[in-house]
Design an enzyme around this catalytic site. Structure first.
Site, PDB file in Angstrom:
ATOM      1  N   ASP A   1       0.868  -1.090   0.005  1.00 45.88           N
ATOM      2  CA  ASP A   1      -0.117   0.083   0.113  1.00 45.88           C
ATOM      3  C   ASP A   1       0.790   1.163   0.159  1.00 45.88           C
ATOM      4  OD1 ASP A   1      -2.631   1.394   0.402  1.00 45.88           O
ATOM      5  OD2 ASP A   1      -1.502   1.953   2.354  1.00 45.88           O
TER       6      ASP A   1
ATOM      7  N   HIS B   1       4.595   4.193  -3.369  1.00 45.69           N
ATOM      8  CA  HIS B   1       5.490   5.261  -4.019  1.00 45.69           C
ATOM      9  C   HIS B   1       5.974   6.261  -2.792  1.00 45.69           C
ATOM     10  CE1 HIS B   1       1.088   6.578  -3.779  1.00 45.69           C
ATOM     11  NE2 HIS B   1       1.697   7.557  -3.363  1.00 45.69           N
TER      12      HIS B   1
ATOM     13  N   ASP C   1     -10.395   0.849  -4.655  1.00 48.73           N
ATOM     14  CA  ASP C   1     -10.550   2.113  -3.977  1.00 48.73           C
ATOM     15  C   ASP C   1     -11.021   3.070  -5.246  1.00 48.73           C
ATOM     16  OD1 ASP C   1      -8.217   1.849  -5.329  1.00 48.73           O
ATOM     17  OD2 ASP C   1      -6.842   2.445  -3.663  1.00 48.73           O
TER      18      ASP C   1
END
Length: 1566
Positions: free
Chosen positions: A591, A594, A710
């Site tokens: 999750d 980045h 999501d």
């Protein structure tokens, strides 16, 4: 074909080869190979290599070419465990690269287990002063994909291709299979919406029956107070809601572990879970024990200002009512009122600028005290300050008197001056000594300085101040007013005006032991366009003070620091977390990847992989850059990046997205079939057959989802109907694919992960929603992957997207037709052309249309439900078989009723096309070409256009529309385009288009061979071999696959012909590397038979072309000088002794005037104007005698003389022609004697009929010996008798008849060649192997015999004195030097004795003296020679060739253009041919000379590898050029600095030959 590399490379083996012990010797081992660039770096597109799961062990071969920079004392470093030990990221294993410069070196890494690894090469520098400097290459990365074992499933289709219902098709079996990553079909699940573990079974039934094979779980740990799965309360304990009440932590672990094992075994579903590494829940209990795990003011003092601002905003929010401000925002005016008060009253009161600047008053007080105390003053560091402007003075002061990093945020007035240094600075600036009397002056000056120092800090504060206010206002507007925002409503303590960027930990017994300032910790979040490699909570970022962060108020950002020592407890805790999960799940989804610090991800994933080496790791990156994406993939070893089909904006964009992430390989791909080669490898003393597969580099693997859990649903972004076509298209991607639970059931909106409490509805049947068609397609996706359906096609037309996926060997596959529904409105079929599939059979499997009855939500109080919809099956769609001139094809017409939101699925196959055709194309090639000799191979492999037209009297090279003419008629002509097409799968190439249009190219290839059977009868077998395969292709292969099979056949044939040519060469060539082989093939390229040119006038025999394409036929084909510069390398080194002998005999037969012709013209009308040609021939005779078996016998061979011995010119068919016989020994003697006697004649047929450019005086040939020195002189200002033979041609420029480079006098190379000949014949004569002793000469008016040794000794005694230009002018007295002409010292003259008025030419630095050094090194003082060679290297050596004149010379003109029609005397009509342009052939002589003298007195004397390396470094450029050159050769010349010369021959015999010479010299030393 057999791969020659296997016998060329040295290899380094590792202990991991033990894993190969169990492999059946009959099995083929795959070797993936990658060749590094010159400096040891991988090519940019090969910096990342994806390698398949090692279901069977295989090899990664890293190859480094000989002579590259990396090979100079190079060491390969890799954290791949070469010793078979466990992987440790920071532990690099080394392999010293061997110093055998003749062969590339391969490091074989036996791959037996998954992992992510790095490698790089370190080597010694290659510059002139870099002997001790080590250079590191760019790193390369390779990721070995994990082995995912899973129960197999039964087929979804019956043998008749009907769909089997649940329970009959797609059943989970007990047998385990290894699933490639592309075979994954994943569904994302929110576990809390499935209930407790005991309630999971029906949900798992649904996933299994719909064809999913992996579940992606959002985090299953205990959730924080927000309820979000991603706000984890306790990383080490699972969520209570999954278990019966009261279940202990240990029991939870066991229950869930047992469940996951059961899910895999009984439902055939692997497990993957999100891991959250960046943050923890804001109420995680362990934060109270370990607030240091977060960013707080104690460990991150730069956040103090941001904390004060955040607190002020919270307090301001609570005070709105008391201030008479709105507590609920209705309009933008309400927001403006609030922000106006905050900006004008609250923000200024905080005085946050104090965190940015120096306290001027306080610093001045400190300074004053130091000034009056008369501290010691040092001024040496403060010179010339008074000359600087104020801003520069301030910069200097900050650098010298403030601590490093003083300008970073910290506490209020957190930085202070060094008062002692400040006193010295001001003292130097003002030029005064410190005392009380001038204290005021000093403090006034410091005040100015400090204000100047503070100025940029105030500006920075102003920027941050403005950003903080703007960001705060924008966030309030979004959350309170914007239509697309959450519209929070009234402002309350629970929903304050704006979210807090910091969490305040409670004051408890636990927390009271900590510094209170440590209890306010930074929350996590995200930032628009952030640099993912920067920690936005670090001191280098001002994110929090600017309030750039879109905060996640329920998540505290974790502070890892630089490593475990910075935060031991946190690292330990998170390591246990990932290890725990790795032992339970097959995969991780990272999750917020980045924002994960690279070093954190590396360390924690390494820990996880130690527990589960076959852990699948994927991530969704929002880096905004493919380069950054790749950086994360390489460093973390990410197996897949999550991509989303719903990101497509329209059908065209969607098709591009599918193509980019899911094509795999285009249908008809050639890369694997055509580029792979067969070889053998040896492991542990056992030989294995091997398939060598060049690795083309990788892009990150895609995990393509129709819609992530999501993101918005199809109804929100497009239309609800689009779920069906988008979901179907994703399954046709060659990628891991997936969906989220609810997509198949047509959930209408994005579900709230935090607040949603209801459960998924369990459909009555897996076919509900779009589940039925997804069930089929999900199963087919995995089956296609397991069946190697690696090739695909996506095509978009209007709102339609078609996808076809096939197995490239069996040609079985499936076709999908999807009518997308991006926009609501029309239900019409729309316009779409019939779908044509050439040569393909089709059977309809299924079709469906989704009809949304209502878009109203149907959720109940307890259940989440999809839309009210009907998915109607489409009845059988008939595919019609048709035929036209291109052959049979199937046509599919989309039904009339086929609205947006519809799909069709077909099975496809090819009846006449089986795997046997592939086998046929690759079979028996070696046998077909096995009887060819090198003369046969010339038309098979090469033949330029002019040669072919001459030989056949008609057709030349083949022309491809849109591409142009091939370079050659033979197989090499096709290879440049095919190599590009094969390497890049460029099926849009003009050649591919041409092949699809017709079979003309196929007919041409074998047809041209059949036309030549009278001259080349042995071509019958290869012609028949080609025809048989091309006939099969024309009969069975549809047009769209014709390029693939054409490429396969041509590639196999080319390799067979090439290997046959190499097989016929000498061992040096057979055992050499690819570069040596390519150079040797130039001999095949240049040596062939044409009708208009021969070595003799009476019959057509093969002859050597000087170069292509200009010298193909007729009188211009064969040149004496070119032949004998080329003969050693192309014929003797390659072992073609018969060809060498034939050329020596042919040119010996036309000896006249003591010269051989430069232009042979088959012996019919030879021209004698070349002074250097006989000496190159004599050198070649010497080389032949030395190198050929029984070479000495050549001297007794006889030739019939073309001309009478009295030099009378007679036609070739005159009875006087060929009436006299001479031995080769006599020919040698005649050349020496004629020169000793002097040569004086006028060319036969002198005048414009012979040479229309030359002046009359130029036809007079004069050569004499100076018997004081033994040196031969010749030529005049009007002719050019050496290889630098360009005659001026321009009447406009006045250069006609003026040679560009007369080189009259004694050219240095002629004297070297003469000395070499004299030494040799003297030695032979002394041994009785040569019938003559010397020459008769007239010296001082007297005739006398001069022995060869005497003549040689004269030259030996005089050469250095007459040719050397000393480095030090003081030595000029010892040499024959005219200082006024010396332009460069430490060199050898190009000529001695240039005519009066042109003496400058003697001293010009040109390309020729290394020729003399090579053949007669004894003439040169070694130290002088090496200095001269270094000057040559520095000033003349270019990328490929050698400058023909010193660029510092006023006559230098580096660009040759024969078409130049200017009035410039120097360059018009290309007069500057040899006045600067860079000729390639002299490079060989330079390197041969360098080899001699550097090993005598240079670096090579101590270590010959230094010499070899320098030579190979230079030749690396030639190697690279040949590897990519469509002519498969080296050019005649280039323009300045290697720029292409368009008038040059594209491949020249002597250019390759002299390089073969130097490689042969090295080989003979080894």
């Amino acid at each position: 074909m057999v791969n020659r590399l296997a016998s060329q490379v040295g290899t380094s083996k590792t202990p991991a080869v033990d894993a190969f012990v169990d492999i059946d010797p009959l099995d083929e081992v795959t070797v993936y190979s990658v060749t590094l660039e010159d400096d040891g770096s991988p090519a940019k597109d090969k910096s990342y290599l994806r390698l398949p799961p090692p279901f069977k062990p295989y090899i990664l071969r890293i190859t480094i070419d000989a002579g590259t920079a990396a090979s100079k004392k190079g060491v390969l470093y890799t954290n791949f465990p070469l010793d078979g030990s466990d992987f440790v990221r920071s532990r690099y294993h080394t392999t010293n690269l061997p110093q055998d410069f003749s062969k590339p070196f391969a490091i074989d890494l036996p791959v037996t287990k998954a992992g992510a690894f790095e490698y790089f090469v370190e080597h010694e520098g290659t510059g002139p002063d870099s002997t001790s400097k080590r250079t590191k290459s760019r790193p390369g990365y390779f990721c070995v994909e994990p082995i995912l074992s899973i129960p197999s499933r039964t087929p979804i289709l019956a043998p008749d291709l009907s769909i089997l219902p649940p329970g009959q098709g797609g059943n989970v079996t007990k047998d385990l299979i290894n699933l490639p990553l592309d075979g994954l079909v994943v569904q994302s699940i929110i576990a809390k919406w499935m209930g407790t573990l005991d309630e999971w079974a029906p949900h798992l039934d649904l996933l299994r029956d719909r064809g999913y094979n992996m579940i992606h779980f959002t985090p299953l740990q205990q959730r924080g107070e927000s309820g979000s799965p991603y706000s984890i309360f306790d990383q080490m304990e699972f969520d209570d809601e999954l278990f019966p009440k009261g279940t202990s932590k240990a029991d939870k672990n066991k229950l869930l572990g047992d469940w996951l094992a059961k899910v895999k075994k009984e439902w055939g579903l692997l497990g993957m879970m999100d891991i959250v590494l960046n943050h923890t829940a804001n109420n995680s209990a362990w934060l109270e024990d370990h607030p240091e795990a977060g960013y707080n003011v104690v460990n991150s003092p730069h956040l103090e200002a941001a904390v004060e601002l955040d607190t002020a905003l919270i307090e301001f929010s609570a005070s709105l009512a008391s201030r008479g401000l709105p507590t609920e925002l209705k309009t933008a005016a309400d927001l403006d009122k609030i922000m106006d008060v905050f900006a004008k009253e609250v923000y200024p009161s905080l005085k946050l600028y104090e965190f940015y600047v120096l306290d001027v008053i306080g610093e001045i007080n400190t300074f004053r005290a130091a000034w009056v105390s008369k501290v010691p003053v040092a001024t040496t560091d403060y010179v010339e300050l008074a000359m600087l402007p104020p801003a520069e003075v301030a910069k200097a002061f900050a650098k010298l008197c403030l601590p490093d990093g003083w300008s970073a945020l910290g506490g209020r007035f957190g930085s202070h001056i060094d008062s002692t240094k400040a006193v010295s600075f001001v003292s130097a600036l003002l030029g005064i000594a410190p005392n009380k009397e001038n204290a005021e002056q000093a403090t006034t000056e410091l005040n100015k300085i400090l204000n100047e120092v503070n100025l940029p800090q105030y500006k920075l504060y102003d920027l941050d101040h403005a950003a903080a206010l703007e960001n705060t206002k924008n966030r309030i507007r979004y959350t309170r007013l914007d239509d697309h925002g959450p519209k929070y409503g009234p402002i309350t303590p629970q929903k304050p005006l704006v979210e807090a960027l910091f969490t305040r930990l409670p004051k408890t017994a636990k927390t009271k032991v900590h510094d209170p300032r440590s209890l306010i910790v930074a929350n996590n979040g995200w930032i628009w366009d952030a640099d993912p490699l920067q920690d936005f909570a670090s001191k280098d970022s001002r994110t929090y003070i600017r309030r750039d962060l879109i905060v996640w108020g329920d998540c505290v950002k974790l502070r890892y620091g630089k490593g475990p020592s910075d935060n031991p407890w946190l690292w330990s805790h998170m390591t246990k977390y990932v290890e725990h999960l790795a032992g339970m799940f097959e995969g991780f989804r990272i999750d917020n990847c980045h924002s994960t610090p690279i070093h954190v991800g590396e360390t924690l994933l390494d820990a996880a992989r130690r527990v589960n080496p076959n852990l699948y790791v994927c991530a969704e990156l929002f880096s905004g850059s493919q380069e950054l994406d790749l950086h994360f993939v390489c460093k973390l070893g990410l197996n897949s990046l999550i991509r989303e089909a719903m990101n497509g904006n329209d059908p065209k964009d969607q098709s591009s997205l599918l193509y980019g992430y899911g094509l795999g390989k285009p249908i008809g791909s050639m890369d694997t079939d055509c580029l792979s080669e067969r070889s053998t490898i040896t492991l542990k003393g056992r030989s294995f057959s091997a398939k060598i597969v060049p690795h083309s580099g990788s892009v990150p693997h895609a995990f393509l989802m129709d819609c992530t859990h999501d993101n918005e649903s199809p109804l929100s972004k497009r239309t609800a109907e689009d779920a069906l076509p988008t979901g179907a298209l994703v399954t046709f991607a060659r990628a891991a694919v997936g969906s989220n639970r609810g997509f198949d059931d047509l959930y209408p909106h994005l579900l709230d992960l935090v607040n949603e409490k209801r459960h998924y509805e369990i459909p009555k049947s897996p076919n509900e929603g779009i589940g039925g068609i997804k069930r089929l397609l999900n199963h087919l996706h995995t089956e296609l992957v397991l069946d190697d359906g690696v090739e695909g096609h996506f095509f978009q037309e209007g709102d339609y997207i078609t996808s076809h996926r096939v197995n490239p060997v069996t040609h079985k596959g499936y076709l999908l037709v999807a009518h997308t529904a991006f926009h609501s409105g029309s239900k019409a079929r729309g316009s779409v052309a019939p779908i044509r599939l050439d040569g393909t059979q089709v059977k309809f499997i299924a079709g469906a249309t989704v009809d949304i009855k209502s878009t109203k939500y149907r959720d109940t109080d307890t259940l989440l439900r999809g839309l009210d919809a009907e998915v109607a099956p489409i009845k059988d769609v008939t595919a019609t078989i048709k035929k036209d001139s291109a052959g049979p094809y199937t046509e599919i017409v989309v039904p009339d009723t086929f609205p947006p939101g519809s799909v069709l699925v077909f099975a496809t196959w090819m009846d006449g096309l089986t795997a046997s055709l592939d086998a046929l194309c690759e079979s028996d090639a070696k046998e077909a070409f096995s009887e060819l000799d090198l003369i046969d191979l010339n038309p098979v492999l090469f033949r330029a256009d002019g040669e072919e037209r001459d030989a056949l009297g008609g057709d030349g090279v083949y022309t491809v529309p849109g591409m142009g003419e091939l370079k050659y008629c033979g197989l090499q002509g096709w290879m440049p385009a095919l190599r590009h097409i094969m390497a890049h799968n460029d099926l849009g190439h003009p050649l591919c288009a041409h092949l699809r249009e017709g079979a003309w190219a196929l007919d041409y290839v074998h047809g041209r061979m059949e036309k030549q059977l009278n001259d080349f009868p042995r071509l019958a077998k290869p012609a028949a071999w080609l025809k048989e395969r091309f006939d099969a292709i024309k009969a069975d292969v549809p047009a769209f696959l014709r390029p693939k099979y054409f490429a396969m056949v041509i590639n196999v044939a080319y390799k067979a012909a090439r290997d046959r040519a190499i097989e016929l060469c000498a061992p040096t060539i057979r055992e050499g590397n690819d570069f040596v082989g390519a150079l040797a093939l130039t001999s095949v390229q240049m040596y062939g038979k044409v009708r208009s040119a021969s070595l003799v006038p009476s019959e057509v025999v093969p002859s050597l072309a000087a170069g292509l394409p200009h010298f193909t036929a007729g009188w211009a084909r064969t040149w004496g000088r070119d032949v004998f510069i080329s003969l050693r390398g192309l014929f003797l080194v390659t072992g073609q002794f018969a060809a060498a002998r034939e050329h020596i005999l042919a040119f010996s037969s036309v000896l006249k005037h003591g010269l051989i012709p430069n232009l042979l013209d088959s012996g019919k009308t030879p021209r004698y104007n070349s002074r250097d040609s006989p000496w190159f021939m004599l050198q070649n005779i010497q080389d032949y005698v030395t190198m050929a078996p029984n070479g000495i016998s050549l001297l007794k061979d006889t030739v019939k003389r073309r001309f009478p011995l009295d030099d009378e010119w007679v036609p070739f068919d005159d009875k006087k022609a060929y009436a006299t016989t001479s031995s080769i020994a006599d020919i040698i003697q005649e050349i020496l004697q004629r020169h000793a006697s002097g040569i004086h004649f006028r060319e036969y047929n002198a005048g414009p009929n012979l040479d229309m450019q030359m002046s009359d005086a130029g036809f007079n040939i004069d050569i004499e010996v100076d018997w004081k020195t033994g040196i031969i002189y010749g030529g005049s200002a009007w002719n050019c008798g050496t290889w630098m033979d360009k005659m001026g041609e321009s009447e406009k420029a006045g250069s006609k008849g003026w040679p560009g480079t007369p080189r009259d006098g004694a050219p240095v190379e002629i004297i070297g060649l003469l000395k070499s000949t004299l030494r040799w014949v003297a030695e032979l004569s002394a041994k009785g192997e040569f019938p003559h002793k010397g020459v008769e000469a007239t010296i001082d008016g007297k005739k006398k015999t001069v022995t060869y040794k005497e003549w040689g000794d004269l030259i030996q005694a005089s050469f250095e004195k007459h040719y050397y230009v000393p480095e030090d002018a003081s030595s000029d007295k010892d040499y024959v030097i005219d200082p006024k002409h010396v332009a460069r010292r430490g060199i050898y003259k190009d000529v001695y004795g240039t005519g009066e008025g042109r003496e400058k030419a003697d001293y010009q630095l040109r390309a020729n003296f290394p020729i003399a050094m090579t053949v007669a090194p004894e003439l040169f003082t070694p130290e002088h020679a090496l200095v001269a060679l270094k000057a040559y290297d520095c000033h003349l050596v270019g990328p490929l060739g050698v400058k023909t004149l010193d660029p510092a010379d006023s006559d230098y003109r580096g660009y040759y253009d024969n078409a130049n029609d200017s009035d410039d005397f120097a360059v018009a009509k290309g007069r500057n041919y040899h006045q600067g342009p860079e000729w390639v052939w002299p490079i060989g002589y330079f390197l041969r000379a360098f080899l001699i003298f550097d090993t005598k007195v240079g670096k090579g004397k101590e270590d010959v590898r230094e010499t070899y390396h320098h030579i190979y470094r230079i030749l690396s450029r030639h190697r690279a050029f040949m590897a990519s050159d469509p002519w498969a050769g080296l050019p005649e010349l280039t323009n300045e600095n290697g720029q292409e010369c368009y008038d040059s021959c594209r491949t020249q015999a002597w250019s390759s030959s002299t390089i073969l010479d130097v490689l042969d010299d090295i080989s003979r030393r080894s």
